[in-house]
Write an enzyme that holds these catalytic residues in place. Structure first.
Site, PDB file in Angstrom:
ATOM      1  N   ASP A  41      12.041  13.380  51.641  1.00  9.13           N
ATOM      2  CA  ASP A  41      11.890  14.815  51.912  1.00  9.13           C
ATOM      3  C   ASP A  41      12.198  15.065  53.380  1.00  9.13           C
ATOM      4  O   ASP A  41      12.094  14.167  54.214  1.00  9.13           O
ATOM      5  CB  ASP A  41      10.485  15.309  51.572  1.00  9.13           C
ATOM      6  CG  ASP A  41      10.508  16.790  51.177  1.00  9.13           C
ATOM      7  OD1 ASP A  41      10.255  17.091  49.992  1.00  9.13           O
ATOM      8  OD2 ASP A  41      10.815  17.639  52.045  1.00  9.13           O
ATOM      9  N   GLY A  79      15.431  17.937  45.620  1.00 13.25           N
ATOM     10  CA  GLY A  79      15.455  18.508  46.980  1.00 13.25           C
ATOM     11  C   GLY A  79      16.341  19.727  47.085  1.00 13.25           C
ATOM     12  O   GLY A  79      17.430  19.764  46.512  1.00 13.25           O
ATOM     13  N   GLY A  80      15.888  20.705  47.823  1.00 15.59           N
ATOM     14  CA  GLY A  80      16.696  21.903  48.045  1.00 15.59           C
ATOM     15  C   GLY A  80      15.834  23.145  48.081  1.00 15.59           C
ATOM     16  O   GLY A  80      14.611  23.074  47.949  1.00 15.59           O
ATOM     17  N   SER A  82      14.289  26.437  46.562  1.00 20.46           N
ATOM     18  CA  SER A  82      13.887  26.642  45.167  1.00 20.46           C
ATOM     19  C   SER A  82      13.772  28.110  44.790  1.00 20.46           C
ATOM     20  O   SER A  82      13.245  28.444  43.728  1.00 20.46           O
ATOM     21  CB  SER A  82      12.559  25.930  44.905  1.00 20.46           C
ATOM     22  OG  SER A  82      11.565  26.513  45.702  1.00 20.46           O
ATOM     23  N   SER A 118      18.366  25.085  37.332  1.00 24.16           N
ATOM     24  CA  SER A 118      17.355  26.109  37.085  1.00 24.16           C
ATOM     25  C   SER A 118      17.841  27.076  36.026  1.00 24.16           C
ATOM     26  O   SER A 118      19.064  27.261  35.837  1.00 24.16           O
ATOM     27  CB  SER A 118      17.097  26.878  38.388  1.00 24.16           C
ATOM     28  OG  SER A 118      16.390  28.078  38.130  1.00 24.16           O
ATOM     29  N   ASN A 119      16.884  27.708  35.367  1.00 24.78           N
ATOM     30  CA  ASN A 119      17.240  28.785  34.423  1.00 24.78           C
ATOM     31  C   ASN A 119      18.067  29.867  35.132  1.00 24.78           C
ATOM     32  O   ASN A 119      18.835  30.581  34.483  1.00 24.78           O
ATOM     33  CB  ASN A 119      15.977  29.356  33.775  1.00 24.78           C
ATOM     34  CG  ASN A 119      15.084  30.113  34.733  1.00 24.78           C
ATOM     35  OD1 ASN A 119      15.222  31.315  34.912  1.00 24.78           O
ATOM     36  ND2 ASN A 119      14.148  29.410  35.385  1.00 24.78           N
ATOM     37  N   TYR A 149      20.927  31.822  44.809  1.00 25.37           N
ATOM     38  CA  TYR A 149      20.210  30.603  44.418  1.00 25.37           C
ATOM     39  C   TYR A 149      20.713  30.093  43.065  1.00 25.37           C
ATOM     40  O   TYR A 149      21.050  28.908  42.907  1.00 25.37           O
ATOM     41  CB  TYR A 149      18.707  30.898  44.384  1.00 25.37           C
ATOM     42  CG  TYR A 149      17.882  29.869  43.660  1.00 25.37           C
ATOM     43  CD1 TYR A 149      17.722  28.592  44.187  1.00 25.37           C
ATOM     44  CD2 TYR A 149      17.251  30.161  42.445  1.00 25.37           C
ATOM     45  CE1 TYR A 149      16.956  27.632  43.515  1.00 25.37           C
ATOM     46  CE2 TYR A 149      16.498  29.221  41.780  1.00 25.37           C
ATOM     47  CZ  TYR A 149      16.359  27.954  42.314  1.00 25.37           C
ATOM     48  OH  TYR A 149      15.612  27.015  41.647  1.00 25.37           O
ATOM     49  N   LYS A 153      22.798  26.629  41.963  1.00 22.12           N
ATOM     50  CA  LYS A 153      22.428  25.699  40.895  1.00 22.12           C
ATOM     51  C   LYS A 153      23.608  25.517  39.925  1.00 22.12           C
ATOM     52  O   LYS A 153      23.870  24.409  39.467  1.00 22.12           O
ATOM     53  CB  LYS A 153      21.183  26.197  40.158  1.00 22.12           C
ATOM     54  CG  LYS A 153      19.916  26.146  41.007  1.00 22.12           C
ATOM     55  CD  LYS A 153      19.569  24.716  41.388  1.00 22.12           C
ATOM     56  CE  LYS A 153      18.265  24.584  42.127  1.00 22.12           C
ATOM     57  NZ  LYS A 153      17.920  23.184  42.457  1.00 22.12           N
ATOM     58  N   ARG A 187       5.612  36.229  31.609  1.00 21.34           N
ATOM     59  CA  ARG A 187       6.961  35.653  31.417  1.00 21.34           C
ATOM     60  C   ARG A 187       6.856  34.147  31.200  1.00 21.34           C
ATOM     61  O   ARG A 187       7.511  33.575  30.335  1.00 21.34           O
ATOM     62  CB  ARG A 187       7.854  35.953  32.624  1.00 21.34           C
ATOM     63  CG  ARG A 187       9.178  35.179  32.589  1.00 21.34           C
ATOM     64  CD  ARG A 187      10.084  35.517  33.779  1.00 21.34           C
ATOM     65  NE  ARG A 187      11.316  34.762  33.764  1.00 21.34           N
ATOM     66  CZ  ARG A 187      11.513  33.626  34.439  1.00 21.34           C
ATOM     67  NH1 ARG A 187      10.550  33.113  35.201  1.00 21.34           N
ATOM     68  NH2 ARG A 187      12.670  32.995  34.362  1.00 21.34           N
TER      69      ARG A 187
END
Ligand code: 15L
Length: 281
Positions: A41, A79-80, A82, A118-119, A149, A153, A187
Site C-alpha cells: 500500500d 490498489g487505486g 475507489s 467495479s459495477n 472512476y 475500471k 441499494r
C-alpha cells in the site's frame, strides 16, 4: 502447495491496496498457514500479522511495483482510487497504476492476477437490460461507465485482456458490487458483496485451474440481486450470504426502494448522476 511460480515452497499472494477498505476486510480471511500475504500500500500498514510481508508501494512507481511483484504466485490488485475523482487522478492511479502492476507481473513471471473492477464500469445498464428468464445482467457486458472512476475500471479491464492475450497471464476481473461489512442502504440490499463472500470468490479465482481471461460480477447471492452469478459460479464460487437479513432494518430507516428510481434501476446507482470528476463523500 504445489508448483510455486518462483520455484520456492511458499505460496505468496501480493495484495495491493492492502490498507484500503477491501484490503482490510479480506486480509484476515485470506491469511492461511500455507500462504504468505505480501501487503502492499502507499500508506503505512501498522496492523500486519506475524508472517505477513509489508511493502510500501505507490502503484504509480513502476520500480516499486516491480519489487513488490518479485517471487509472488498471484496478485490481488485492489490498489487505486475507489470512487469518483479527477480524470487525471484516476488515469494516473488506476490506469497507469494497473499497467505498472501488469507489466511487473509479466516481467516477474507471475501466473495469476485478480483485478478489482467495479459495477461502475457498467453503471449505465438498467434492470430492463436483464435478459428474460435469466438470473441477472450477464457477465462480460461491454463497458458503460458512469463516471471517470468507472471509465478507469473499464480501462483496467481492457488492460487485463491485453495482458492475458499477449502474455498468457490468467486474469479474472471482478465487477465488484458494494463490499463493506454490512449493506449501508437499500441499494446495497441488491448489490452487497459480503466480505466473507469476497474472500470465497478470491479463493475460487486462485484455485481455478484453467488459464483464461474473464469478467464476472462479484456480488453475494442477495434475494434482491439482479446481476448474474453464472460467471463467478463457473469459477467455483458459492455465496453464503444474503443482504436480506438487513432488509427490515434498512427499509425501516430509508423506506421501501422505488425500483424505477435511477438509484435502484441503474447498475451504478447514484454514480450515474454525480458530477464528473468531483470527489464524492
Ligand atoms: C465502488 O466501486 C466503490 O469503490 C464503493 O465505494 C461503492 O461505491 C461501490 O462501488 C458501490 O457501487 O456500492
Amino acid at each position: 502447495m504445489v508448483g510455486s511460480a518462483h520455484g520456492g515452497e511458499s505460496n505468496r499472494l501480493l495484495i495491493t491496496g492492502a490498507a484500503g477498505n477491501m484490503g482490510r476486510l479480506l486480509r484476515p480471511l485470506l491469511r492461511h498457514d500455507d500462504r504468505i500475504l505480501r501487503l502492499g500500500d502507499i500508506v503505512e500498514i501498522d496492523d500486519a500479522q506475524p508472517g505477513d510481508e509489508v511493502v510500501n508501494v505507490d502503484v504509480r512507481d513502476p520500480e516499486a511495483v516491480a519489487k513488490a511483484c518479485q517471487d509472488v504466485d498471484a496478485v490481488l490488485h485492489l490498489g487505486g482510487l475507489s470512487t469518483e475523482a479527477s480524470f487525471d487522478d484516476v488515469l494516473q492511479v488506476n490506469v497507469v497504476g494497473t499497467h505498472n502492476v501488469l507489466r511487473a507481473v509479466v516481467d516477474a513471471g507471475v501466473p495469476k492476477v485478480i483485478l478489482a473492477s467495479s459495477n461502475h464500469a457498467a453503471g449505465f445498464y438498467r434492470r430492463g437490460d436483464v435478459p428474460e428468464g435469466s438470473d441477472g445482467l450477464p457477465d462480460e457486458l461491454p463497458a458503460r461507465p458512469d463516471t471517470f472512476y468507472g471509465w478507469s475500471k473499464a480501462s483496467i479491464e481492457a488492460l487485463g485482456a491485453l495482458y492475458h492475450h499477449r502474455f498468457g497471464v490468467d486474469i479474472t476481473v471482478l465487477r465488484i458490487g458494494t463490499c463493506f461489512a454490512e449493506p449501508a442502504d437499500t441499494r446495497a440490499l441488491a448489490t452487497w458483496l459480503a466480505p466473507s463472500d469476497a474472500a470465497r470468490l478470491v479463493e475460487a479465482c486462485l484455485a481455478f485451474p484453467d488459464n483464461g481471461f474473464r469478467v464476472v460480477w462479484a456480488v453475494s447471492d442477495n434475494t434482491r440481486r439482479w446481476w448474474t452469478l453464472a460467471g463467478a459460479r463457473a469459477l467455483g464460487y458459492e455465496s453464503s450470504d444474503d443482504a436480506e437479513r438487513f432488509a427490515a432494518d434498512r427499509i425501516a430507516r430509508f423506506g421501501e426502494p422505488e425500483l424505477t428510481d435511477p438509484v435502484h434501476d441503474m447498475v451504478g446507482g447514484a454514480f450515474v448522476s454525480t458530477p464528473l470528476g468531483e470527489l464524492m463523500s
